[in-house]
Each structure stands twice: as C-alpha cells, then as structure tokens.
Scaffold this motif. Sequence first.
Motif, PDB file in Angstrom:
ATOM      1  N   PHE A  39      32.785 -17.368 -11.254  1.00 48.64           N
ATOM      2  CA  PHE A  39      34.097 -16.275 -11.086  1.00 48.64           C
ATOM      3  C   PHE A  39      34.019 -15.581 -10.063  1.00 48.64           C
ATOM      4  O   PHE A  39      35.190 -15.607  -9.225  1.00 48.64           O
ATOM      5  CB  PHE A  39      33.245 -15.642 -12.494  1.00 48.64           C
ATOM      6  N   LEU A  40      32.731 -15.517  -9.238  1.00 52.37           N
ATOM      7  CA  LEU A  40      32.644 -15.128  -7.293  1.00 52.37           C
ATOM      8  C   LEU A  40      33.458 -16.335  -6.531  1.00 52.37           C
ATOM      9  O   LEU A  40      33.937 -15.356  -5.900  1.00 52.37           O
ATOM     10  CB  LEU A  40      31.219 -15.079  -7.340  1.00 52.37           C
ATOM     11  N   ALA A  41      33.058 -17.655  -6.716  1.00 52.20           N
ATOM     12  CA  ALA A  41      34.234 -18.023  -6.190  1.00 52.20           C
ATOM     13  C   ALA A  41      35.725 -17.727  -5.952  1.00 52.20           C
ATOM     14  O   ALA A  41      36.424 -17.975  -5.450  1.00 52.20           O
ATOM     15  CB  ALA A  41      33.774 -19.668  -6.162  1.00 52.20           C
ATOM     16  N   LYS A  42      35.962 -17.749  -7.404  1.00 53.74           N
ATOM     17  CA  LYS A  42      37.487 -17.779  -7.110  1.00 53.74           C
ATOM     18  C   LYS A  42      38.009 -15.956  -6.950  1.00 53.74           C
ATOM     19  O   LYS A  42      38.857 -16.569  -6.154  1.00 53.74           O
ATOM     20  CB  LYS A  42      37.711 -17.547  -9.157  1.00 53.74           C
ATOM     21  N   VAL A  43      36.848 -14.529  -6.764  1.00 51.26           N
ATOM     22  CA  VAL A  43      37.802 -13.693  -6.715  1.00 51.26           C
ATOM     23  C   VAL A  43      37.056 -13.769  -5.216  1.00 51.26           C
ATOM     24  O   VAL A  43      37.854 -13.705  -3.982  1.00 51.26           O
ATOM     25  CB  VAL A  43      37.104 -13.119  -6.691  1.00 51.26           C
ATOM     26  N   ASP A  86      35.300  -1.639  -4.830  1.00 50.59           N
ATOM     27  CA  ASP A  86      36.640  -1.621  -5.324  1.00 50.59           C
ATOM     28  C   ASP A  86      37.355  -2.744  -4.931  1.00 50.59           C
ATOM     29  O   ASP A  86      38.273  -3.382  -5.634  1.00 50.59           O
ATOM     30  CB  ASP A  86      36.770  -0.420  -4.572  1.00 50.59           C
ATOM     31  N   GLN A  87      37.209  -2.720  -3.652  1.00 52.06           N
ATOM     32  CA  GLN A  87      38.313  -4.466  -3.085  1.00 52.06           C
ATOM     33  C   GLN A  87      37.551  -5.931  -3.771  1.00 52.06           C
ATOM     34  O   GLN A  87      38.775  -5.981  -4.497  1.00 52.06           O
ATOM     35  CB  GLN A  87      37.590  -4.408  -2.046  1.00 52.06           C
ATOM     36  N   LEU A  88      36.444  -5.300  -4.498  1.00 50.29           N
ATOM     37  CA  LEU A  88      36.177  -6.883  -4.658  1.00 50.29           C
ATOM     38  C   LEU A  88      36.639  -7.282  -6.412  1.00 50.29           C
ATOM     39  O   LEU A  88      37.122  -8.319  -7.303  1.00 50.29           O
ATOM     40  CB  LEU A  88      34.337  -7.469  -4.900  1.00 50.29           C
ATOM     41  N   VAL A  89      36.780  -5.610  -7.013  1.00 48.93           N
ATOM     42  CA  VAL A  89      37.334  -5.482  -8.418  1.00 48.93           C
ATOM     43  C   VAL A  89      38.651  -6.158  -7.791  1.00 48.93           C
ATOM     44  O   VAL A  89      39.619  -6.683  -9.251  1.00 48.93           O
ATOM     45  CB  VAL A  89      37.047  -4.134  -8.529  1.00 48.93           C
ATOM     46  N   GLN A  90      39.632  -5.662  -6.895  1.00 45.68           N
ATOM     47  CA  GLN A  90      40.943  -6.101  -7.139  1.00 45.68           C
ATOM     48  C   GLN A  90      41.251  -7.080  -7.036  1.00 45.68           C
ATOM     49  O   GLN A  90      42.440  -7.663  -7.154  1.00 45.68           O
ATOM     50  CB  GLN A  90      41.882  -4.986  -5.821  1.00 45.68           C
ATOM     51  N   ASN A  91      40.734  -8.111  -5.761  1.00 42.51           N
ATOM     52  CA  ASN A  91      40.572  -9.141  -5.620  1.00 42.51           C
ATOM     53  C   ASN A  91      40.534 -10.088  -7.084  1.00 42.51           C
ATOM     54  O   ASN A  91      41.125 -11.163  -7.481  1.00 42.51           O
ATOM     55  CB  ASN A  91      39.546  -9.639  -4.927  1.00 42.51           C
ATOM     56  N   ALA A  92      39.534  -9.591  -8.001  1.00 42.88           N
ATOM     57  CA  ALA A  92      39.418 -10.263  -9.402  1.00 42.88           C
ATOM     58  C   ALA A  92      40.378 -10.378 -10.041  1.00 42.88           C
ATOM     59  O   ALA A  92      41.054 -10.963 -10.634  1.00 42.88           O
ATOM     60  CB  ALA A  92      37.970  -9.804 -10.193  1.00 42.88           C
ATOM     61  N   MET A 102      42.509 -11.139 -17.337  1.00 41.36           N
ATOM     62  CA  MET A 102      41.345 -10.617 -18.041  1.00 41.36           C
ATOM     63  C   MET A 102      41.207  -9.022 -16.935  1.00 41.36           C
ATOM     64  O   MET A 102      41.949  -8.075 -16.649  1.00 41.36           O
ATOM     65  CB  MET A 102      40.392 -10.247 -17.113  1.00 41.36           C
ATOM     66  N   SER A 103      41.054  -7.554 -18.041  1.00 38.49           N
ATOM     67  CA  SER A 103      41.351  -6.400 -18.065  1.00 38.49           C
ATOM     68  C   SER A 103      40.492  -6.049 -16.688  1.00 38.49           C
ATOM     69  O   SER A 103      39.680  -6.890 -16.672  1.00 38.49           O
ATOM     70  CB  SER A 103      40.973  -5.510 -19.251  1.00 38.49           C
ATOM     71  N   GLU A 104      41.171  -4.641 -16.568  1.00 31.81           N
ATOM     72  CA  GLU A 104      39.450  -4.011 -15.323  1.00 31.81           C
ATOM     73  C   GLU A 104      37.859  -3.837 -16.137  1.00 31.81           C
ATOM     74  O   GLU A 104      37.073  -4.125 -15.549  1.00 31.81           O
ATOM     75  CB  GLU A 104      40.161  -2.497 -14.793  1.00 31.81           C
ATOM     76  N   THR A 105      37.819  -3.606 -18.014  1.00 37.26           N
ATOM     77  CA  THR A 105      37.251  -3.344 -18.279  1.00 37.26           C
ATOM     78  C   THR A 105      35.540  -4.335 -18.098  1.00 37.26           C
ATOM     79  O   THR A 105      35.763  -4.723 -17.876  1.00 37.26           O
ATOM     80  CB  THR A 105      37.481  -2.799 -19.535  1.00 37.26           C
ATOM     81  N   GLU A 106      37.707  -5.780 -18.579  1.00 36.29           N
ATOM     82  CA  GLU A 106      36.267  -6.761 -18.356  1.00 36.29           C
ATOM     83  C   GLU A 106      35.368  -7.110 -17.022  1.00 36.29           C
ATOM     84  O   GLU A 106      34.705  -7.901 -16.850  1.00 36.29           O
ATOM     85  CB  GLU A 106      36.839  -8.093 -19.153  1.00 36.29           C
ATOM     86  N   ILE A 107      36.604  -7.009 -16.080  1.00 36.90           N
ATOM     87  CA  ILE A 107      35.997  -7.323 -14.904  1.00 36.90           C
ATOM     88  C   ILE A 107      35.286  -6.499 -14.322  1.00 36.90           C
ATOM     89  O   ILE A 107      33.598  -7.385 -13.814  1.00 36.90           O
ATOM     90  CB  ILE A 107      36.998  -7.259 -14.159  1.00 36.90           C
ATOM     91  N   ALA A 108      35.224  -5.530 -14.640  1.00 40.72           N
ATOM     92  CA  ALA A 108      33.964  -4.624 -14.288  1.00 40.72           C
ATOM     93  C   ALA A 108      33.020  -5.225 -14.602  1.00 40.72           C
ATOM     94  O   ALA A 108      31.068  -4.966 -14.494  1.00 40.72           O
ATOM     95  CB  ALA A 108      34.305  -2.763 -14.834  1.00 40.72           C
TER      96      ALA A 108
END
Length: 263
Positions: free
Chosen positions: A47-51, A99-105, A112-118
């Motif tokens: 997951f992180l590699a895609k981010v 916040d930037q990592l979440v935006q990239n995700a 995926m929803s923001e809740t799922e990503i968080a």
Amino acid sequence: MKKSVFLWLLVLMISQGLFAQEKKYLVFEFIRVDPNRVFDYLEYKDFLAKVYERALQNGAITGWDLWSLQSGTEGEPFQYATITYYNDPVKMMNGNDLDQLVQNAKEAFPDMSETEIASRFRDAIDNQDLAVRNYMVEVARTDDSYNYRPGTLASFDLMKAVEGKFDEYEKAEREVFLPIHEKKIKAGLMENWRFLRTAVPTGSEAKSTHMTMNVYSNYVQFFNSMEYEDMDATESQLMEVEKGLKSRDQKWVYLATLESMVR
C-alpha cells in the motif's frame, strides 16, 4: 569592468544553483515489527509503495526503498528500513506530513474512502515501531551507473566522528576511502558507495554523525569484496587509511536486502 564582474557573479550563482540541485537528501527509518504482525506489515508496505509512487509523480520525492535487515545492534532488533530520497532539504523535512501522505493515498487509491485510508495508516502505526529516523545529506558517492533493483544487497555502516576530528574524518572518506571503493567497482567487487552526513544538527551525545552505504549485486560479490586487499597500496596510503579509521567510531552495521522500490 562592471559588466565583467556582473557576468562573473552570474556564472557563480548559476554554478552554485546547479550544484545545489545535484545534492541528494535521504531519510532513513529503522522499523521494528511485532513478529506476530509481520504479515500485516508486508501488506501495508505494498500500500505504501503506491502512495510513494504518487508522491514521486507529484515531485515531492525522487525515490523510496524498503529494505529487510539481516543484522544490526544487539538490543535493537530492526527488521526493516525505508529510505526516502529528496532533491530538496525543505521537502525532506516536510516529507512525513500525515495529511500529505493521506492526500497521496487518495490519489493512488481513488476507490478508497478517506476513512478507509486513515484506518490503513492507523493500523500500520499499530503494527510497527518506528524506532529511529535519520535525516541525511549525501557528501560523496562513487561515479557509477548502477541501478538499484529488488535483491540488491547493502551494508549501512553508521559512524560517529571522533570529537574534534569531524573535518578530518570527512576528508578521509572523500580522499582515502572513496578511491578504494572506486577500485572495487572497477574490479567488479562492488556496485555503488555513498557517504552521508546527518543533515539535522546533533549534539555530542548523538549515536552517529555519518553513514556509508556499500552496495552489492549479490552475496557472492559481497563476500568477495570482504576479501579484497589493495596490493598496490603504498605505505603512505596505508598510513592514511589507518589515520582515517582512527578519526571515526563505527557504531554498528546493518546488512540489508532491497525488497521493493519506487523510482
């Protein structure tokens, strides 16, 4: 006269700007994972590699690696290390903004929803212990064209310059040890070498001040390199090597294998 001085200053500023652009900044994160949750962590690293692929596309980073560690210090059983590469120190210092990592995700996983990503990030934090983070700047490197790939081996050698010998140690790495590594590369006993300095100022109690990355294509090359002896070295050169070794304290060494990467 004024015109020539202006042109000289212009050339100087341009050359300094080009040099600054070439500088590389690296953030090392040494990670402990609960043995019972290693599988969960390995799922997270995909997951992180895609981010970080998205961060690369956005120009925030120039690369990202995940390394598995085979050795290290007693009492600090790190299983993994990540390296994030930057071409700018400000981007490096802001690189771990959640916040930037979440935006990239969100860009990498639009379904995926923001809740799922968080939730995914929270689970990852629970699965790992980020024990050490080192902000580094590259001071010197070998002149080679090696391209890192999964399976690449490296040793991360963390050093601490002897108090009062900081400049002497850096000079030794650039003028004594760099040529030795260049010889190894030409002999097919090594692929790449980097010399890094801690970018964020630290006090005298810091565990390390510098790091070298010694990179090999496989274990055969690694073990052959360990047996290397420069038969052409003069007595004067051997004395310089000995002097260089005395200017730093090798704190610990990690043998690592590159598992995944983003370029």
